[in-house]
Enzyme design. Structure first.
Site, short mmCIF file in Angstrom:
data_model
loop_
_atom_site.label_atom_id
_atom_site.label_comp_id
_atom_site.label_asym_id
_atom_site.label_seq_id
_atom_site.Cartn_x
_atom_site.Cartn_y
_atom_site.Cartn_z
N ARG A 58 1.17 -1.39 -0.38
CA ARG A 58 0.13 0.28 0.22
C ARG A 58 0.87 1.39 -0.36
O ARG A 58 0.43 2.17 -0.80
CB ARG A 58 -0.93 -0.37 0.81
CG ARG A 58 -0.71 -0.08 2.63
CD ARG A 58 -1.68 0.49 3.31
NE ARG A 58 -0.01 0.60 5.37
CZ ARG A 58 -1.08 0.56 6.56
NH1 ARG A 58 -2.16 1.83 6.13
NH2 ARG A 58 -0.50 0.54 6.92
N GLU A 82 -19.01 3.89 -1.36
CA GLU A 82 -18.01 3.70 -2.02
C GLU A 82 -18.54 3.21 -3.76
O GLU A 82 -17.92 3.24 -4.21
CB GLU A 82 -17.27 2.11 -1.29
CG GLU A 82 -16.24 1.77 -0.50
CD GLU A 82 -16.77 2.68 1.06
OE1 GLU A 82 -16.52 2.86 1.77
OE2 GLU A 82 -17.94 2.86 1.34
N ASP A 87 -8.49 -5.01 12.72
CA ASP A 87 -9.59 -4.88 12.40
C ASP A 87 -10.30 -6.67 12.17
O ASP A 87 -11.94 -5.79 12.53
CB ASP A 87 -9.80 -4.38 10.69
CG ASP A 87 -8.72 -3.02 10.54
OD1 ASP A 87 -8.68 -2.36 12.25
OD2 ASP A 87 -8.23 -2.31 9.48
N ARG A 142 -2.28 -4.38 3.79
CA ARG A 142 -1.79 -3.52 4.87
C ARG A 142 0.15 -3.89 5.67
O ARG A 142 0.99 -2.64 6.42
CB ARG A 142 -2.19 -3.65 5.89
CG ARG A 142 -1.86 -2.96 7.02
CD ARG A 142 -3.11 -2.93 8.17
NE ARG A 142 -3.24 -2.06 9.15
CZ ARG A 142 -3.95 -2.14 10.65
NH1 ARG A 142 -4.74 -3.44 10.70
NH2 ARG A 142 -3.17 -1.16 11.18
#
Length: 310
Positions: A8, A56, A115, A165
């Site tokens: 990323r 989105e 997450d 990530r």
């Protein structure tokens, strides 16, 4: 220790590089600029960056409209929102009219970590593979990510580039050459072929070294283009090796393993062992712990090979 860098981050840096050489590049984000790293582009080209908010589906439809004017929109959010929440807009507004939109979600796979399962997209490759005309890419490291982003701007048509990530090893130097639709053989071997994608490429290389100590010669193939699949590389591996192991940070249903199996079933039936996430959701822990917990490590690949080697 290998230098590590998140794909990323390489994506964010590469967008700035691309923006300087191509004024038609526009970037859209869904209120996650600091996480997706499009913040770099936003600071450099504020008039070419659109923060669409937590919307989105609207972002994808807006990107389609922008593409219809001749601009090249790069769209980013988390993979779970891009492939999941906005699937209909990607299908009907982008892919159906064959518009030139580059969908570049970050935070794919279980290595998203803390997450949790709700945000860990393990189905996105399967979803994007089913859309007619959609190119699906998954870089192994930061170097390949940069080349993908630059090549994506040259390619005419919809594209899905899967980014992560977690910091991952930098495997390639600037001499490495990425081409859409072409796999790269990183290690020679004729006992077994390990076809990997994304962060599992680094693990596959480590697995080949473990297997070498056991007297097993493992070919390692970086399949960074999942669709269109490099059928020639897959068939060559099937012809020259005893069997194939696919490895991906994605469900074993519908991803790289399925793509390889789909192709070989019609041309050369071959034993394909699919290494990935076995029809379960993720949990909440740091990214490295998640990879350990879900057996997505070099030792796990090597064990699969040893258990099936005859």
């Amino acid at each position: 220790m290998m230098e590590k860098k998140a794909t990323r981050l390489a994506f964010g840096e590469s967008l700035v590089e691309l923006g300087k050489i191509n004024e038609n590049v526009v970037v859209l984000d869904a209120d996650l600029t600091k996480s997706t790293m499009t913040t770099f582009f936003q600071k450099e080209f504020p008039n070419r960056h659109l923060n669409m908010g937590i919307a989105e589906a609207n972002m994808m439809a807006t990107a389609a409209g922008i593409a219809s004017t001749g601009k090249i929109p790069f769209v980013s959010t988390f993979a779970i929102f891009a492939a999941g929440r906005a699937f209909e807009q990607i299908r009907n507004s982008i892919a159906y009219p064959k518009l030139n939109v580059k969908i570049c979600p970050t935070h794919a796979g279980i290595s998203v970590g803390e997450d949790g399962g709700s945000h860990q997209s393990i189905e996105d490759i399967a979803l994007m593979r089913t859309i007619p005309g959609m190119v699906v890419l998954s870089p192994a490291d930061a170097t390949e990510t940069r080349q993908m982003i630059l090549e994506a701007a040259k390619y005419e048509g919809p594209m899905y580039i899967r980014l992560g990530r977690l910091n991952v090893p930098i495997l390639f130097d600037e001499s490495y050459e990425f081409k859409i639709g072409k796999a790269v053989e990183l290690k020679e071997g004729n006992d077994v072929a390990i076809i990997a994608t994304g962060l599992m490429v680094a693990e596959a290389i480590k697995a080949s070294e473990i297997l070498k100590e056991k007297g097993i010669s493992a070919r390692v193939i970086n399949m960074s283009t999942i669709k269109p699949l490099d059928n020639d590389a897959v068939l060559k591996a099937a012809n020259e090796c005893k069997f194939i192991v696919t490895s991906e940070e994605h469900s074993v249903i519908g991803g790289l393993g399925s793509a390889v199996s789909d192709f070989l079933s019609s041309v050369r039936p071959t034993l394909v062992i699919k290494h990935g996430i076995n029809d379960v959701f993720g949990q909440s822990a740091d990214g490295d712990t998640m990879l350990d917990e879900y057996h997505l490590r070099a030792n796990d690949i090597a064990k699969l090979v040893l258990d099936n080697y005859k």
